[in-house]
Scaffold this active site. Structure first.
Site, mmCIF file in Angstrom:
data_model
loop_
_atom_site.group_PDB
_atom_site.id
_atom_site.type_symbol
_atom_site.label_atom_id
_atom_site.label_comp_id
_atom_site.label_asym_id
_atom_site.label_seq_id
_atom_site.Cartn_x
_atom_site.Cartn_y
_atom_site.Cartn_z
ATOM 1 N N ARG A 1 5.665 14.016 41.777
ATOM 2 C CA ARG A 1 4.739 13.185 41.001
ATOM 3 C C ARG A 1 5.044 11.734 41.279
ATOM 4 O O ARG A 1 6.183 11.292 41.084
ATOM 5 C CB ARG A 1 4.863 13.487 39.505
ATOM 6 C CG ARG A 1 3.997 12.570 38.657
ATOM 7 C CD ARG A 1 4.245 12.713 37.155
ATOM 8 N NE ARG A 1 3.516 11.696 36.418
ATOM 9 C CZ ARG A 1 4.024 10.975 35.431
ATOM 10 N NH1 ARG A 1 5.269 11.178 35.041
ATOM 11 N NH2 ARG A 1 3.304 10.050 34.832
ATOM 12 N N HIS B 1 0.338 3.793 36.233
ATOM 13 C CA HIS B 1 1.648 3.849 35.566
ATOM 14 C C HIS B 1 2.118 2.425 35.287
ATOM 15 O O HIS B 1 3.106 1.939 35.820
ATOM 16 C CB HIS B 1 2.657 4.586 36.455
ATOM 17 C CG HIS B 1 3.871 5.079 35.726
ATOM 18 N ND1 HIS B 1 4.331 6.379 35.785
ATOM 19 C CD2 HIS B 1 4.749 4.428 34.920
ATOM 20 C CE1 HIS B 1 5.433 6.492 35.050
ATOM 21 N NE2 HIS B 1 5.701 5.331 34.513
ATOM 22 N N GLU C 1 1.717 7.675 29.711
ATOM 23 C CA GLU C 1 2.302 7.193 28.460
ATOM 24 C C GLU C 1 1.582 5.986 27.852
ATOM 25 O O GLU C 1 2.172 4.906 27.680
ATOM 26 C CB GLU C 1 3.763 6.823 28.687
ATOM 27 C CG GLU C 1 4.607 7.976 29.106
ATOM 28 C CD GLU C 1 6.069 7.746 28.830
ATOM 29 O OE1 GLU C 1 6.457 6.655 28.397
ATOM 30 O OE2 GLU C 1 6.836 8.677 29.049
ATOM 31 N N ASN D 1 5.615 14.130 28.513
ATOM 32 C CA ASN D 1 6.867 13.415 28.801
ATOM 33 C C ASN D 1 7.733 13.515 27.559
ATOM 34 O O ASN D 1 7.341 13.031 26.485
ATOM 35 C CB ASN D 1 6.597 11.942 29.128
ATOM 36 C CG ASN D 1 6.037 11.756 30.522
ATOM 37 O OD1 ASN D 1 5.768 12.726 31.219
ATOM 38 N ND2 ASN D 1 5.884 10.519 30.937
ATOM 39 N N TYR E 1 11.777 13.088 26.142
ATOM 40 C CA TYR E 1 13.172 12.709 26.327
ATOM 41 C C TYR E 1 14.002 13.057 25.105
ATOM 42 O O TYR E 1 15.118 13.563 25.208
ATOM 43 C CB TYR E 1 13.290 11.209 26.644
ATOM 44 C CG TYR E 1 12.745 10.872 28.005
ATOM 45 C CD1 TYR E 1 11.399 10.546 28.181
ATOM 46 C CD2 TYR E 1 13.555 10.940 29.127
ATOM 47 C CE1 TYR E 1 10.878 10.269 29.438
ATOM 48 C CE2 TYR E 1 13.047 10.665 30.387
ATOM 49 C CZ TYR E 1 11.711 10.339 30.532
ATOM 50 O OH TYR E 1 11.203 10.062 31.781
ATOM 51 N N GLU F 1 7.588 14.502 32.775
ATOM 52 C CA GLU F 1 8.857 13.747 32.761
ATOM 53 C C GLU F 1 9.814 14.350 31.752
ATOM 54 O O GLU F 1 9.421 14.644 30.627
ATOM 55 C CB GLU F 1 8.651 12.269 32.376
ATOM 56 C CG GLU F 1 8.126 11.389 33.459
ATOM 57 C CD GLU F 1 7.987 9.952 33.009
ATOM 58 O OE1 GLU F 1 8.823 9.458 32.239
ATOM 59 O OE2 GLU F 1 6.981 9.332 33.434
#
Ligand code: GCO
Length: 464
Positions: free
Chosen positions: A81, A125, A170, A309, A311, A368
């Protein structure tokens, strides 16, 4: 929606400004991030020194990225990606196309396919052509058309070989976090992390335009009847109150959950933004108004997949100095802190099941997931960089994501952030997320312990 390849994608992810370098090479126009880092030196406010993406990790050099593709092959991934720099394609953001820019990505796509690595393209992005930023950027409703025309150039040039496009990366972090922080640095605010309620209210207009742009590009893509799929990548930060017995913390966590997690999915799958958040935005920006036609465009053009995404979750506390009184970024209670929040893999499972159950089980790619812990977890020992904390993080998150898949989530891929250490926005090169160590002076690459751990997972999974 047409998914030509039904294999599970095991990949790695990156973004143009974080890896390419090639500053102003071959007719590239300047992006906002070129200006932020060169003219305003924004990283100084956060790491005390000027870092730029002018060289980054040199991906604009084909000889360099071919070495990294060879390393990707060794890793065993079947997908990569990456994002396309809008200002390489359209130096002024609109108008004349830069043939050297389109040629660079044509070659990259061909080189990936020649190595049996599927290109997954993020159209945007965060690096907006500066000429458009000067016209108000996403705050200008014209941005919807600017973006739609740019996306059409990408579909025209690459959709014969690119079978998964991602409209945006995002939008929440971009519009409500990174952009306000960058502008704090430009305005030399004493506390570069301070964001006002009014800023959030104003940014609501920008993020709404961005979602209209995404829906317009999805509509255009679908009208082309291409044999591929188009999605949007959203950051998700499951929230929990720092003190569950404190009603104000609970309220703050609910607000942040609406602002960050529910906002986009409610609009795309339900045709309405969360009403509590709309009212908050309008309290600080009465000009923020949303028409029925806007919401119909968004809900009528749903993405073919959601890029997730993830985290970390966020422990949210009530704080009058935080925007909408919800402080989420500085509350990580872990002893050894991961850059993006507390290490709680179980919240990835909860998140995936929540999306499945609340939004009719959409196709999901984890676009991600990864970690950085600082120098404590980047120890060079001989020809290997030991990063046990990142290795453990990756293993635990992949395991629990696959458990969610077994429990019914339509998960079709996992893309680790990131392949190589790279430019981490306002924190420059100080925050390493790669499974491959990069000496930023020599551009030397050294696979880390986590590289070999991910390699083994892929071998086991693809070998099944
Ligand atoms: C993001 C961006 C990436 C970051 C990564 C590590 O999610 O913020 O997509 O560009 O570099 O997440 O913070």
């Amino acid at each position: 929606m047409m998914f030509t390849q039904d294999k599970f994608l095991w990949g790695v992810a990156s973004a143009a400004y974080q890896v390419e370098g090639g500053y102003q090479v071959d007719g590239k126009g300047r992006s906002n991030w070129d200006v932020y880092t060169n003219d305003y030196q924004v990283t100084k406010a956060f790491i005390g020194k000027q870092d730029t993406g002018n060289v980054a990790i040199n991906y604009y050099e084909r000889s360099q990225y071919l070495q990294d593709i060879a390393l990707m092959k060794q890793l065993g991934v079947n997908a990569y990606r990456f994002s396309i720099a809008w200002s390489r394609i359209l130096p002024d953001g609109i108008g004349e196309i830069n043939s050297k820019g389109t040629a660079y990505y044509n070659q990259l796509i061909d080189d990936l396919l020649a190595n049996e690595i599927e290109p997954v393209v993020t159209n945007f992005h965060w690096d907006l052509p500066y000429k458009l930023q000067e016209k108000g950027g996403w705050g200008n409703l014209d941005s919807v058309q600017w973006y739609a025309e740019y996306a059409n150039v990408l579909f025209k040039n690459y959709s014969d070989r690119v079978k998964k496009f991602i409209t945006f990366n995002e939008p929440f972090i971009n519009i409500f976090f990174i952009e306000p922080l960058a502008h704090n640095a430009i305005e030399k605010k004493t506390n570069p992390f301070a964001i006002s309620h009014e800023t959030y209210g104003k940014q609501a207009e920008a993020v709404h335009h961005l979602l209209l742009a995404s829906a317009t590009a999805i509509q255009n893509y679908h009208q082309l009847s291409l044999d591929g799929a188009i999605g949007i990548t959203l950051s998700f930060t499951p929230t929990l109150p720092l003190d569950p017995n404190n009603a104000e913390d609970v309220q703050a966590a609910t607000i942040f959950d609406g602002l960050h997690n529910r906002w986009f999915l409610d609009a795309m799958y339900g045709g309405e933004y969360p009403d509590d958040i709309v009212k908050l935005h309008q309290k600080y920006n009465p000009a923020f108004q949303v028409s029925i036609e806007d919401m119909q465009l968004i809900v009528a053009n749903q993405p073919d997949f959601i890029g997730v995404n993830f985290y970390a979750p966020a422990y949210v506390k009530a704080d009058n100095s935080a925007p909408y009184k919800a402080e989420w970024f500085s509350t990580n209670p872990d002893q050894v802190k991961m850059f993006n929040g507390p290490v709680r893999p179980e919240y990835l499972y909860k998140l995936l099941m929540w999306i499945k159950n609340e939004y009719d089980n959409p196709v999901i790619y984890i676009t991600e997931n990864g970690a950085g812990f600082g120098e404590i977890d980047e120890q060079l020992e001989g020809d290997l960089v030991k990063d046990p904390l990142r290795t453990d993080y990756v293993k635990r998150h992949i395991d629990i994501a696959l458990q969610a898949k077994r429990d019914g989530v339509d998960l079709r891929g996992y893309m680790l952030w990131s392949f190589c250490d790279n430019f981490e926005w306002l924190f420059g090169y100080d925050k390493r997320f790669g499974i491959v160590y990069v000496d930023f002076d020599s551009q030397q690459r050294i696979p880390k312990q986590s590289f070999y751990a991910y390699q083994q997972i892929i071998q086991e999974m693809l070998g099944e």
